[in-house]
Scaffold this motif. Structure first.
Motif, PDB file in Angstrom:
ATOM      1  N   SER A  89       0.794  -1.222   0.000  1.00  0.00           N
ATOM      2  CA  SER A  89       0.000   0.000   0.000  1.00  0.00           C
ATOM      3  C   SER A  89       0.829   1.276   0.000  1.00  0.00           C
ATOM      4  N   LEU A  90       2.105   1.187   0.258  1.00  0.00           N
ATOM      5  CA  LEU A  90       2.952   2.373   0.304  1.00  0.00           C
ATOM      6  C   LEU A  90       3.559   2.670  -1.064  1.00  0.00           C
ATOM      7  N   SER A  91       3.823   3.927  -1.317  1.00  0.00           N
ATOM      8  CA  SER A  91       4.473   4.319  -2.570  1.00  0.00           C
ATOM      9  C   SER A  91       5.935   3.885  -2.541  1.00  0.00           C
ATOM     10  N   HIS A  92       6.577   3.953  -3.708  1.00  0.00           N
ATOM     11  CA  HIS A  92       8.003   3.589  -3.786  1.00  0.00           C
ATOM     12  C   HIS A  92       8.832   4.470  -2.857  1.00  0.00           C
ATOM     13  N   ARG A  93       8.507   5.746  -2.832  1.00  0.00           N
ATOM     14  CA  ARG A  93       9.266   6.686  -2.005  1.00  0.00           C
ATOM     15  C   ARG A  93       9.069   6.372  -0.524  1.00  0.00           C
ATOM     16  N   ALA A  94       7.827   6.069  -0.100  1.00  0.00           N
ATOM     17  CA  ALA A  94       7.567   5.744   1.315  1.00  0.00           C
ATOM     18  C   ALA A  94       8.257   4.441   1.708  1.00  0.00           C
ATOM     19  N   ARG A  95       8.231   3.459   0.822  1.00  0.00           N
ATOM     20  CA  ARG A  95       8.945   2.209   1.101  1.00  0.00           C
ATOM     21  C   ARG A  95      10.438   2.451   1.223  1.00  0.00           C
ATOM     22  N   ALA A  96      10.961   3.320   0.366  1.00  0.00           N
ATOM     23  CA  ALA A  96      12.389   3.623   0.411  1.00  0.00           C
ATOM     24  C   ALA A  96      12.761   4.335   1.710  1.00  0.00           C
ATOM     25  N   VAL A  97      11.856   5.189   2.220  1.00  0.00           N
ATOM     26  CA  VAL A  97      12.129   5.865   3.489  1.00  0.00           C
ATOM     27  C   VAL A  97      12.219   4.835   4.614  1.00  0.00           C
ATOM     28  N   VAL A  98      11.262   3.902   4.648  1.00  0.00           N
ATOM     29  CA  VAL A  98      11.297   2.857   5.675  1.00  0.00           C
ATOM     30  C   VAL A  98      12.537   1.984   5.500  1.00  0.00           C
ATOM     31  N   ALA A  99      12.835   1.595   4.253  1.00  0.00           N
ATOM     32  CA  ALA A  99      14.007   0.762   3.985  1.00  0.00           C
ATOM     33  C   ALA A  99      15.292   1.502   4.359  1.00  0.00           C
ATOM     34  N   LEU A 100      15.334   2.809   4.117  1.00  0.00           N
ATOM     35  CA  LEU A 100      16.504   3.604   4.485  1.00  0.00           C
ATOM     36  C   LEU A 100      16.686   3.609   6.001  1.00  0.00           C
ATOM     37  N   PHE A 101      15.596   3.810   6.725  1.00  0.00           N
ATOM     38  CA  PHE A 101      15.672   3.793   8.190  1.00  0.00           C
ATOM     39  C   PHE A 101      16.146   2.434   8.693  1.00  0.00           C
ATOM     40  N   VAL A 102      15.552   1.370   8.160  1.00  0.00           N
ATOM     41  CA  VAL A 102      15.949   0.015   8.563  1.00  0.00           C
ATOM     42  C   VAL A 102      17.419  -0.231   8.211  1.00  0.00           C
ATOM     43  N   GLY A 103      17.828   0.199   7.037  1.00  0.00           N
ATOM     44  CA  GLY A 103      19.217   0.012   6.619  1.00  0.00           C
ATOM     45  C   GLY A 103      20.194   0.754   7.517  1.00  0.00           C
ATOM     46  N   LEU A 104      19.836   1.969   7.910  1.00  0.00           N
ATOM     47  CA  LEU A 104      20.720   2.728   8.798  1.00  0.00           C
ATOM     48  C   LEU A 104      20.817   2.074  10.176  1.00  0.00           C
ATOM     49  N   VAL A 105      19.685   1.563  10.682  1.00  0.00           N
ATOM     50  CA  VAL A 105      19.705   0.860  11.972  1.00  0.00           C
ATOM     51  C   VAL A 105      20.539  -0.417  11.857  1.00  0.00           C
ATOM     52  N   GLU A 106      20.330  -1.171  10.781  1.00  0.00           N
ATOM     53  CA  GLU A 106      21.138  -2.387  10.556  1.00  0.00           C
ATOM     54  C   GLU A 106      22.616  -2.055  10.513  1.00  0.00           C
ATOM     55  N   LEU A 107      22.963  -1.015   9.758  1.00  0.00           N
ATOM     56  CA  LEU A 107      24.366  -0.624   9.632  1.00  0.00           C
ATOM     57  C   LEU A 107      24.946  -0.240  10.984  1.00  0.00           C
ATOM     58  N   LEU A 108      24.179   0.450  11.789  1.00  0.00           N
ATOM     59  CA  LEU A 108      24.637   0.826  13.126  1.00  0.00           C
ATOM     60  C   LEU A 108      24.854  -0.415  13.992  1.00  0.00           C
ATOM     61  N   VAL A 109      23.894  -1.335  13.989  1.00  0.00           N
ATOM     62  CA  VAL A 109      24.003  -2.559  14.792  1.00  0.00           C
ATOM     63  C   VAL A 109      25.191  -3.399  14.330  1.00  0.00           C
ATOM     64  N   TYR A 110      25.321  -3.588  13.024  1.00  0.00           N
ATOM     65  CA  TYR A 110      26.444  -4.375  12.516  1.00  0.00           C
ATOM     66  C   TYR A 110      27.768  -3.658  12.732  1.00  0.00           C
ATOM     67  N   GLY A 111      27.760  -2.323  12.731  1.00  0.00           N
ATOM     68  CA  GLY A 111      28.973  -1.577  13.042  1.00  0.00           C
ATOM     69  C   GLY A 111      29.436  -1.828  14.469  1.00  0.00           C
ATOM     70  N   VAL A 112      28.488  -1.847  15.409  1.00  0.00           N
ATOM     71  CA  VAL A 112      28.830  -2.149  16.804  1.00  0.00           C
ATOM     72  C   VAL A 112      29.337  -3.586  16.919  1.00  0.00           C
ATOM     73  N   LEU A 113      28.642  -4.526  16.257  1.00  0.00           N
ATOM     74  CA  LEU A 113      29.103  -5.921  16.255  1.00  0.00           C
ATOM     75  C   LEU A 113      30.506  -6.029  15.663  1.00  0.00           C
ATOM     76  N   MET A 114      30.736  -5.319  14.567  1.00  0.00           N
ATOM     77  CA  MET A 114      32.040  -5.369  13.914  1.00  0.00           C
ATOM     78  C   MET A 114      33.133  -4.848  14.846  1.00  0.00           C
TER      79      MET A 114
END
Length: 188
Positions: A89-114
């Motif tokens: 139901s979300l537009s491409h841009r809205a999905r990308a915003v959510v995916a960007l947020f998730v990606g940044l959180v993932e990167l932060l978590v994996y950065g701490v793990l690394m």
């Protein structure tokens, strides 16, 4: 992003598939052979054909198999992601915003793990930590160094996906998945 990925990504993805196909595949084959020989030796010959087989599998072969497979599993989307619950139901841009947020959180978590993985590997190398296999000791660093390698490749892919999502947000257009770098469809 273009339809054809750059040569940099082709090299990275080729290395990831090489780690999976050759590294993980050979590790799995070795696990099966060691297990079969160990069981055959125990029940048919009443002797231990491969001393330290359990430690060899548990502390060398299985970690190598898993860590060599992690980058491709992440890139191919085999890990659960928050963005899966978004629906259509979300537009491409809205999905990308959510995916960007998730990606940044993932990167932060994996950065701490690394960070902590690197500290572990560095201390293991400095202390010359070993792994007991049978009655011998093997250096731990060749196995342990695969952890930061795997997490580094995963973090590199996360940066690529974050960049893709930024481009979607900026342009408003969906971007075709460019991780398939096989032959073009017209040549098949």
């Amino acid at each position: 992003m273009s339809k054809n990925p750059s040569s940099f990504w082709r090299v990275i993805w080729g290395a990831e598939y090489g780690l999976v196909a050759i590294g993980s595949g050979l590790s799995l084959l070795a696990i099966m052979l060691v297990t079969v020989l160990s069981v055959a030796g125990r029940y048919l010959f009443h002797t231990d054909l491969i001393p330290g087989a359990y430690n060899l599998i548990e502390r060398v072969l299985f970690p190598l198999m898993v860590f060599w497979a992690l980058p491709v599993a992440h890139r191919d989307g085999m890990f659960p992601k928050l963005e899966l619950v978004m629906g259509g139901s979300l537009s491409h841009r809205a999905r990308a915003v959510v995916a960007l947020f998730v990606g940044l959180v993932e990167l932060l978590v994996y950065g701490v793990l690394m960070y902590f993985i690197w500290i572990f590997v560095e201390r293991a190398m400095i202390a010359n930590r070993t792994v007991m296999i049978g009655v011998e000791t093997w250096p731990m660093w060749p196995i342990a160094i695969m952890m930061p390698l795997a997490f580094g490749l995963m973090m590199l892919e996360m940066v690529r996906l974050i960049w893709r999502d930024v481009q979607i947000i900026r342009t408003g257009r969906s971007v075709q998945d460019d991780t398939d770098f096989g032959p073009p469809a017209e040549t098949l």
